[in-house]
Design an enzyme around this catalytic site. Structure first.
Site, PDB file in Angstrom:
ATOM      1  N   CYS A   2     -47.200 -45.247  37.995  1.00 54.79           N
ATOM      2  CA  CYS A   2     -47.852 -44.028  38.445  1.00 54.79           C
ATOM      3  C   CYS A   2     -48.142 -44.272  40.207  1.00 54.79           C
ATOM      4  O   CYS A   2     -48.012 -45.156  40.825  1.00 54.79           O
ATOM      5  CB  CYS A   2     -49.279 -43.842  38.160  1.00 54.79           C
ATOM      6  N   ARG A  27     -40.686 -45.531  42.170  1.00 55.81           N
ATOM      7  CA  ARG A  27     -41.582 -46.151  41.013  1.00 55.81           C
ATOM      8  C   ARG A  27     -41.287 -45.848  39.659  1.00 55.81           C
ATOM      9  O   ARG A  27     -41.700 -46.426  38.833  1.00 55.81           O
ATOM     10  CB  ARG A  27     -43.019 -45.934  41.520  1.00 55.81           C
ATOM     11  N   TRP A  73     -46.348 -42.055  35.363  1.00 53.27           N
ATOM     12  CA  TRP A  73     -45.475 -42.911  34.724  1.00 53.27           C
ATOM     13  C   TRP A  73     -46.390 -42.896  33.299  1.00 53.27           C
ATOM     14  O   TRP A  73     -47.296 -43.704  33.209  1.00 53.27           O
ATOM     15  CB  TRP A  73     -44.985 -44.034  35.045  1.00 53.27           C
ATOM     16  N   ASN A  99     -54.252 -44.518  38.490  1.00 50.40           N
ATOM     17  CA  ASN A  99     -53.090 -45.499  37.849  1.00 50.40           C
ATOM     18  C   ASN A  99     -53.925 -46.434  37.295  1.00 50.40           C
ATOM     19  O   ASN A  99     -55.152 -46.689  37.662  1.00 50.40           O
ATOM     20  CB  ASN A  99     -52.829 -46.197  39.332  1.00 50.40           C
ATOM     21  N   GLY A 100     -53.321 -47.081  35.901  1.00 58.02           N
ATOM     22  CA  GLY A 100     -54.066 -48.078  35.366  1.00 58.02           C
ATOM     23  C   GLY A 100     -54.140 -47.499  33.916  1.00 58.02           C
ATOM     24  O   GLY A 100     -53.554 -46.726  33.591  1.00 58.02           O
ATOM     25  N   GLU A 483     -29.307 -64.569  26.160  1.00 56.75           N
ATOM     26  CA  GLU A 483     -29.992 -63.699  27.270  1.00 56.75           C
ATOM     27  C   GLU A 483     -29.732 -64.431  28.713  1.00 56.75           C
ATOM     28  O   GLU A 483     -29.376 -63.529  29.876  1.00 56.75           O
ATOM     29  CB  GLU A 483     -31.534 -63.582  27.071  1.00 56.75           C
ATOM     30  N   LYS A 487     -27.814 -62.703  31.697  1.00 61.19           N
ATOM     31  CA  LYS A 487     -28.508 -62.436  33.112  1.00 61.19           C
ATOM     32  C   LYS A 487     -27.373 -63.003  34.167  1.00 61.19           C
ATOM     33  O   LYS A 487     -27.052 -62.254  35.212  1.00 61.19           O
ATOM     34  CB  LYS A 487     -29.767 -63.121  33.390  1.00 61.19           C
ATOM     35  N   GLU A 490     -24.365 -60.756  34.423  1.00 60.57           N
ATOM     36  CA  GLU A 490     -24.554 -59.145  35.021  1.00 60.57           C
ATOM     37  C   GLU A 490     -24.946 -58.984  36.387  1.00 60.57           C
ATOM     38  O   GLU A 490     -24.689 -58.175  36.932  1.00 60.57           O
ATOM     39  CB  GLU A 490     -25.439 -58.318  33.902  1.00 60.57           C
ATOM     40  N   HIS A 506     -18.117 -76.967  16.744  1.00 63.15           N
ATOM     41  CA  HIS A 506     -16.985 -75.977  15.841  1.00 63.15           C
ATOM     42  C   HIS A 506     -16.350 -75.292  16.756  1.00 63.15           C
ATOM     43  O   HIS A 506     -15.645 -74.549  16.523  1.00 63.15           O
ATOM     44  CB  HIS A 506     -18.208 -75.069  15.061  1.00 63.15           C
ATOM     45  N   LYS A 605     -28.500 -48.648  34.495  1.00 63.88           N
ATOM     46  CA  LYS A 605     -29.578 -49.165  33.953  1.00 63.88           C
ATOM     47  C   LYS A 605     -29.933 -48.598  32.376  1.00 63.88           C
ATOM     48  O   LYS A 605     -30.401 -49.353  31.540  1.00 63.88           O
ATOM     49  CB  LYS A 605     -30.859 -48.452  34.731  1.00 63.88           C
TER      50      LYS A 605
HETATM   51  C1  AGP Z   1     -30.013 -56.122  30.585  1.00 58.72           C
HETATM   52  O1  AGP Z   1     -30.183 -56.768  31.340  1.00 58.72           O
HETATM   53  C2  AGP Z   1     -29.198 -54.731  30.596  1.00 58.72           C
HETATM   54  N1  AGP Z   1     -29.707 -53.973  31.523  1.00 58.72           N
HETATM   55  C3  AGP Z   1     -28.707 -54.212  29.459  1.00 58.72           C
HETATM   56  O2  AGP Z   1     -28.099 -55.176  28.517  1.00 58.72           O
HETATM   57  C4  AGP Z   1     -29.908 -53.604  28.562  1.00 58.72           C
HETATM   58  O3  AGP Z   1     -30.801 -54.582  28.111  1.00 58.72           O
HETATM   59  C5  AGP Z   1     -29.259 -52.832  27.330  1.00 58.72           C
HETATM   60  O4  AGP Z   1     -28.428 -51.785  27.945  1.00 58.72           O
HETATM   61  C6  AGP Z   1     -30.442 -52.006  26.662  1.00 58.72           C
HETATM   62  O5  AGP Z   1     -30.978 -51.085  27.264  1.00 58.72           O
HETATM   63  P1  AGP Z   1     -32.558 -50.371  26.675  1.00 58.72           P
HETATM   64  O6  AGP Z   1     -33.358 -51.693  26.658  1.00 58.72           O
HETATM   65  O7  AGP Z   1     -32.987 -49.310  27.906  1.00 58.72           O
HETATM   66  O8  AGP Z   1     -32.234 -49.825  25.392  1.00 58.72           O
END
Ligand code: AGP
Length: 610
Positions: A2, A27, A73, A99-100, A483, A487, A490, A506, A605
């Site tokens: 927020c 934000r 938010w 906010n909070g 994961e 990272k 990407e 394997h 995103k």
């Molecule tokens: C992860 O770093 C990426 N931004 C991407 O894999 C993301 O986690 C995935 O698209 C899922 O998004 P969501 O959590 O909004 O569903």
């Protein structure tokens, strides 16, 4: 997160408020509103972007030199005009923005209702304005007195700005856990949740500290403690540019959000850890608790980092809740013929709550009669609305495309879900208490790891030549291998593959030579010896190894090329620590290679298309 903006002075407030809200758009928010005092109290709110609020204001004329405004938010209550701030009292004479999170809002709401207060929204914030109204009933009480008394009755966090018709020459602000900054102008004062909203008007600012409040007038400000003792705070000059202010001085949103993680974890667990009973209080599952007690199988669906967080949850839930768990890529699950019975639950993990594949998977599960649950960050998002019940992350908006604080929050919520489901089954209070106590320690341990980020940058510099990486781990650290590799891929565009460490022999180990380094997650856990052997197998083939192991370990240093240490914790919580160096390694590798980790090529995103 927020946003708050306030102005009192000699200029018209409304344009200044709207300019401030636009500067806070980064934000992330889902609704907005303004309140202006001019002999009357005018409040205008709108769902959606600032443009919607502009539209709502377009045929209104609201003069006035005292105003407050807010971008919301959503945390409690879906995005709606009623839930948007500012919130007002029963008689429309007081307005307040916040906010909070107010943890004890339910009990306060009930007692205020008994006292005759009428609530219009489902938010925790509205409790505050009615509490202030109630306290103002005592003769001689000022708004500042009432705000001071009100915040002493709430549990949680707040950043507040409030004003009232009967004291039109002031704005009262207060802060605990949610930033409040004052802007000192010439014959005017501003207030905001971050400096970005006000540096267009003044660079003389005063940052309130937790437990402080202030009364703003056109002539200046007066800061005091909650004990009403004066606190002397001189203005300081800020020289940030607008973009920097949005990042609070961090070079990138991704770095800022990684450093928010201790607070994010505290917000994700706030009011939810019942250490005494070794349980988790998950209000969002309250209405389906009888059904979750009966499920005999849990399918978890997600994409990308959410999918890997789900895999961490799988190990937790199987080991400590005794529930059969399957984790499925949402994009695969939706096209399969999953066998679902009335005692199957399907849980969607999604930061955005809008990922098309995950949404389709949940709709498929719902059609087959499954109990559908969600672990979602964006309140009121489609997945949050279409699942039967769920748990919000309370991680705040994640601006960086790469999931960092969201992943940590998802893994944290899985630990809470493990307590909740485990204590509905065979988990003892002793085990639950041990997990809850240790989970409460993790935010500080995460902060300690973040403080060592130079170490991870040094390792990234040493390996900036590499074109390929393996990420390897076992059991709770296997999902982290995937994961961590994601990272790196990407944000730095380096080829990286995650594997269960036991899988190397394997086939994949054929790739190992001195040009193909590996990051091996090898904490002192139940599979430590096996993973240590994997390091030795890599080194026997001239493979370089960066090992992540437990503080104090002397063995790994002898067999790995580089070692990163993490604190000792429960095996099930190790992923919440081991992910920190992996995130920062990827971030620094991206920056070293001259890329912008906030805007990685080809990525969005939220993948709302299939
Ligand atoms: C992860 O770093 C990426 N931004 C991407 O894999 C993301 O986690 C995935 O698209 C899922 O998004 P969501 O959590 O909004 O569903």
């Amino acid at each position: 997160m927020c946003g708050i903006v306030g102005y009192i002075g000699k200029r018209e407030a409304l344009p200044i408020l709207m300019d401030g809200l636009r500067r806070l758009e980064y934000r992330g928010y889902d609704s907005a509103g303004v309140a202006v005092l001019n002999g009357d109290l005018h409040v205008v709110k709108a769902v959606g972007k600032i443009a919607s609020l502009d539209q709502a204001l377009s045929d209104l004329t609201i003069p006035g030199t005292n105003g407050i405004a807010h971008t919301r938010w959503a945390t409690h209550g879906v995005p709606s005009e009623e839930n948007a701030h500012p919130h007002i009292d029963c008689h429309g004479k007081i307005a307040l923005v916040h906010n909070g999170i107010i943890e004890n809002y339910s009990e306060l709401r009930e007692s205020l209702k008994v006292a005759g207060h009428i609530f219009r929204s489902e938010t925790d914030t509205e409790v505050l304005v009615h509490l202030v109204e109630h306290l103002l009933n005592f003769p001689g009480t000022t708004l500042a007195d009432a705000v001071r008394s009100a915040v002493r009755r709430i549990r949680g966090t707040y950043g507040i700005a409030a004003f009232r018709l009967l004291e039109p020459e002031q704005i009262v602000v207060a802060r605990l856990g949610s930033p409040i900054v004052l802007g000192v102008g010439d014959g005017e004062m501003l207030v905001a949740s971050d400096a970005n909203a006000i540096i267009g008007h003044t660079r003389q600012v005063v940052f309130l500290d937790d437990g402080e409040m202030a009364v703003l007038t056109a002539d200046g400000y007066r800061v005091s403690s909650l004990d009403n003792l004066p606190v002397k705070k001189s203005p300081e000059q800020i020289d940030w540019n607008v973009e920097d202010a949005q990042k609070n001085g961090y070079a990138h949103f991704m770095l800022k959000e990684m450093h928010e993680q201790p607070e994010v974890m505290r917000n994700s667990t706030r009011g939810r850890l019942d250490v005494t009973n070794g349980n988790a209080i998950l209000g969002g599952l309250r209405d389906v608790a009888d059904r979750t007690r009966e499920i005999d199988r849990l399918i978890i669906v997600g994409c990308g980092s959410a999918y890997f967080a789900a895999q961490v949850g799988e190990y937790m839930l199987e080991e400590y809740a005794g529930i059969p768990v399957e984790v499925e890529l949402a994009s695969e699950f939706r096209y399969r013929k999953p066998i679902i019975t009335a005692r199957t639950a399907v849980l969607a993990v999604s930061q955005s709550g809008e990922t098309a594949d995950t949404l389709a998977a949940i709709r498929e599960a719902k059609m087959k009669g499954a109990l559908t649950l969600g672990i979602v960050n964006a309140v009121g998002s489609t997945i949050a609305r279409e699942t039967d019940a769920g748990v919000y992350n309370h991680a705040g908006p994640e601006m960086g495309v790469a999931s960092t604080k969201a992943f940590l929050s998802q893994a944290t919520v899985f630990a809470l879900l493990t307590l909740f489901l485990g204590r509905q089954r065979q988990m003892s209070v002793t085990t639950g208490t041990r997990i809850a106590e240790e989970l409460a320690r993790i935010p500080d341990l995460v902060a300690g790891l973040l403080a060592r980020q130079d170490e991870y940058r040094t390792v990234a510099e040493k390996y900036s030549w590499a074109k390929d990486f393996f990420y390897l781990g076992r059991k709770y650290c296997a999902p982290l291998a995937f994961e961590g590799a994601l990272k790196l891929k990407e944000v730095s565009y380096i080829h990286a593959e995650g594997y269960g460490a036991g899988e190397m022999k394997h086939g994949p180990i054929a790739l190992i030579d001195e040009t193909f380094p590996s990051i091996v997650l090898c904490p002192e856990d139940s599979v430590y010896e096996k993973t240590k052997s994997c390091i030795e197998e890599l080194r026997a083939r001239r493979g370089k190894v960066i090992a992540i192991t437990t503080e104090g370990n002397q063995e790994i240093r002898q067999i790995a090329d580089d070692v990163i240490f993490i604190p000792k914790t429960l095996e099930m919580l190790t992923p919440l620590l081991a992910i920190i160096p992996l995130q920062l390694f990827a971030y620094h590798m991206s920056v070293l290679r001259g890329f912008d980790p906030d805007r990685p090529r080809n990525l969005a995103k939220s993948v709302t298309v299939e």
